[in-house]
Write an enzyme that holds these catalytic residues in place. Structure first.
Site, PDB file in Angstrom:
ATOM      1  N   ASP A 127      38.902 -62.157 -37.837  1.00  0.00           N
ATOM      2  CA  ASP A 127      39.521 -60.919 -38.322  1.00  0.00           C
ATOM      3  C   ASP A 127      39.995 -61.031 -39.766  1.00  0.00           C
ATOM      4  O   ASP A 127      40.550 -60.081 -40.319  1.00  0.00           O
ATOM      5  CB  ASP A 127      40.686 -60.515 -37.411  1.00  0.00           C
ATOM      6  CG  ASP A 127      41.769 -61.583 -37.328  1.00  0.00           C
ATOM      7  OD1 ASP A 127      41.660 -62.593 -38.063  1.00  0.00           O
ATOM      8  OD2 ASP A 127      42.716 -61.413 -36.543  1.00  0.00           O
ATOM      9  N   GLY A 128      39.829 -62.206 -40.351  1.00  0.00           N
ATOM     10  CA  GLY A 128      40.228 -62.369 -41.755  1.00  0.00           C
ATOM     11  C   GLY A 128      41.723 -62.549 -41.963  1.00  0.00           C
ATOM     12  O   GLY A 128      42.182 -62.650 -43.087  1.00  0.00           O
ATOM     13  N   ASP A 256      34.139 -79.258 -43.962  1.00  0.00           N
ATOM     14  CA  ASP A 256      34.515 -78.077 -44.740  1.00  0.00           C
ATOM     15  C   ASP A 256      36.008 -78.081 -45.070  1.00  0.00           C
ATOM     16  O   ASP A 256      36.462 -77.228 -45.827  1.00  0.00           O
ATOM     17  CB  ASP A 256      34.138 -76.785 -44.000  1.00  0.00           C
ATOM     18  CG  ASP A 256      34.673 -76.751 -42.583  1.00  0.00           C
ATOM     19  OD1 ASP A 256      34.282 -77.619 -41.780  1.00  0.00           O
ATOM     20  OD2 ASP A 256      35.491 -75.872 -42.267  1.00  0.00           O
TER      21      ASP A 256
END
Ligand code: AMP
Ligand code: MG
Length: 520
Positions: A127-128, A256
């Site tokens: 959802d950011g 990452d």
């Protein structure tokens, strides 16, 4: 002269000058509800030459809540890939982060990045957003690490809004503004190797070398790419020794989340250990213990091998890459020994000290002795050691029976007893402490010098989970005072702060119930 507004900062935006393959330009998604500035960090602001008065302006709040761009900035979300939990995960990227721009400050160039600032092309199913709980933890962790002298991203601002974010339950949205000289990750390199774009991999390597590792181009270094790998290996090795020496677990050491600058990056389910467990897993989701405390150094090495194999696409000399990786273990041990000599109060590390340290760690592990206090309380042992072992049973006769303890280990000064108090098997702890005292005496250093040096290596305060939790609960009520208190304390964790004894105590029982997972 400090800038009194963001408008007056000078931006350079070097990452945005790379080809557009590396990112997507887009604005953050502001919150639906009015954002509130929960906390701003004057120490981080000073790095970019921003006056503390600027932190209280509506202009500042608009920028750190994603409602307005950084003046002169070039806002974007970067792409990267990575190995997650040992498995190639393909394309990831800034799924909830926006790089606002890069500021040329009095202390070098710093990128400003929002986290929790809305969806991007790299959000996948997310959802950011970021929740208040994890944002407070990230905000505090950067400053706690910095206070410990460990390389890390910094935190500039923490904003909260009434927007609801759905995780296991409905939570409150928040946004952190982070700062780092670069947010490039190992996974940024893996991305272009996997995409079979050696041209872009080369562009990225050149960019990182030019801006952050110019010494890799010096004559005599051989291949700049291999030199880059060697230097990243060295910094990563040192970082691992740093983490281990303060009982820190990162929790999600995916490629990452590995900084190309050797910074601690992406604080998720991290933890500073309370009771020492060598195999401690701080991430509730990491059921296999891939990122347990005692394997972090070898996982970092594994991650470096992933970086090396990505770099192989532009550096055909495998031997040079292998040699660059070979320095890892020696760099780790050198830094680990230096850190540990400092913590033990030894003038220099000697070969026999390995056994002394291992035996201490084993005792701490068996008793789940508090990591931070076990080291901190070593300072008074030499001056408080009961001089000669008393005859067996004397302690019992004096009404101080500790389960058949022999040798009168209840003697000695209060600091001696306070150290033993951390262990279940006091007798074994006392036997170790006597060996330790002998070793310290070999150095012949004046006690004052030794203790002063030890206090610069053994923090009294660390960001324990329960302290972060108290700050989160207060923050949820709109009260940032605990955040403020912790920021002040953790900026200088070495000396005793009057009236702050409670923050140096071991975790209370309720802290054992705290579960920190990937959910954020
Ligand atoms: P992390 O495990 O937090 O390092 O995140 C791994 C990847 O998932 C990164 O690409 C993040 O940007 C992305 N991600 C994590 N949480 C969210 C979220 N709520 N919305 C969008 N992307 C996310
Ligand atoms: Mg991440």
């Amino acid at each position: 002269m400090n800038a009194t507004s963001l408008q007056a900062l000078r931006t350079v935006n070097s990452f945005a000058a790379l080809p557009e393959d590396f990112y997507t330009r887009l604005a953050p998604q502001p919150f639906k509800h009015p954002p509130r500035l929960l906390h701003a960090n004057a120490a981080a602001a000073a790095l970019i030459g921003l006056d503390p008065s600027a932190l209280r302006t509506p202009e500042f709040l608009a920028v750190v809540s994603g409602a307005a761009p950084l003046p002169g900035g070039d806002t974007l979300a970067a792409v990267y890939s990575g190995h997650q939990f040992g498995v190639w995960a393909g394309q990831l990227g800034d799924g909830r982060a926006h790089l606002l721009g890069e500021v040329a400050g009095p202390h070098g160039d710093w990128e400003l990045q929002l986290k929790g600032s809305g969806r991007t092309p790299y959000s996948r199913m997310g959802d950011g957003r970021a929740v208040l709980r994890s944002s407070v933890r990230e905000y505090l962790a950067g400053e706690a690490m910095h206070g410990l002298g460990i390389p890390t991203t910094r935190a500039l601002a923490l904003v909260v809004a009434d927007d609801a974010v759905v995780r296991e339950t409905v939570e409150t949205a928040a946004m952190v503004t982070r700062m780092a000289p670069s947010f490039v990750r190992f996974g940024s390199f893996e991305h272009w190797a996997a995409a079979r774009r050696p041209d872009l991999l080369r562009t990225l390597a050149d960019y990182v070398i030019d801006r952050h590792y110019p010494e890799c181009r010096q004559a005599g270094q051989g291949s700049p790419v291999a030199a880059l790998l060697a230097e990243v290996s060295r910094r990563t090795a040192r970082l691992m020794a740093d983490w281990l020496s303060v009982g820190f677990c990162h929790g999600v050491m995916n490629t990452d989340n590995m900084s190309i600058l050797g910074l601690t990056l992406d604080y998720g389910p991290y933890g500073f250990m309370d009771g020492f467990d060598a195999g401690h897993i701080c991430n509730h989701t990491d059921t296999g213990g891939r990122y347990a405390w005692n394997v972090q150094s070898s996982v970092a090495h594994w991650n470096l091998i992933r970086l090396a194999s990505a770099l192989h696409a532009i550096e055909p000399d495998q031997d040079a890459l292998r040699a660059a990786l070979d320095g890892y273990e020696a760099a780790f041990l050198e830094h680990w020994h230096a850190r540990m000599a400092g913590k033990l109060g030894l003038a220099a590390w000697q070969p026999g000290d390995e056994t002394l340290l291992d035996d201490l760690l084993r005792l701490m592990h068996e008793s789940r002795a508090d990591f931070t206090l076990s080291f901190r309380r070593l300072d008074g042992l030499p001056e408080n050691c009961p001089e000669a072992a008393e005859p067996a049973g004397r302690g019992a006769a004096a009404g101080q029976d500790q389960g058949g303890e022999q040798g009168g280990e209840q003697g000695g000064g209060a600091p001696w007893r306070r150290f033993l108090d951390l262990f279940v098997d006091r007798q074994a702890a006392a036997a170790w402490a006597r060996r330790y005292v002998q070793r310290v005496r070999q150095d012949g250093r004046p006690a004052r010098d030794r203790v002063a040096a030890m206090h610069r290596h053994n923090p009294l305060y660390v960001l324990r989970n329960h302290l972060a939790e108290q700050a989160i609960q207060a923050a949820a009520r709109g009260d940032a005072s605990e955040i403020e208190t912790l920021m002040r304390l953790l900026a200088d964790p070495w000396r005793e702060h009057p009236g702050m004894q409670a923050y140096a105590e071991p975790a209370p029982d309720w802290a054992a119930e705290l579960q920190i997972s990937c959910s954020s």
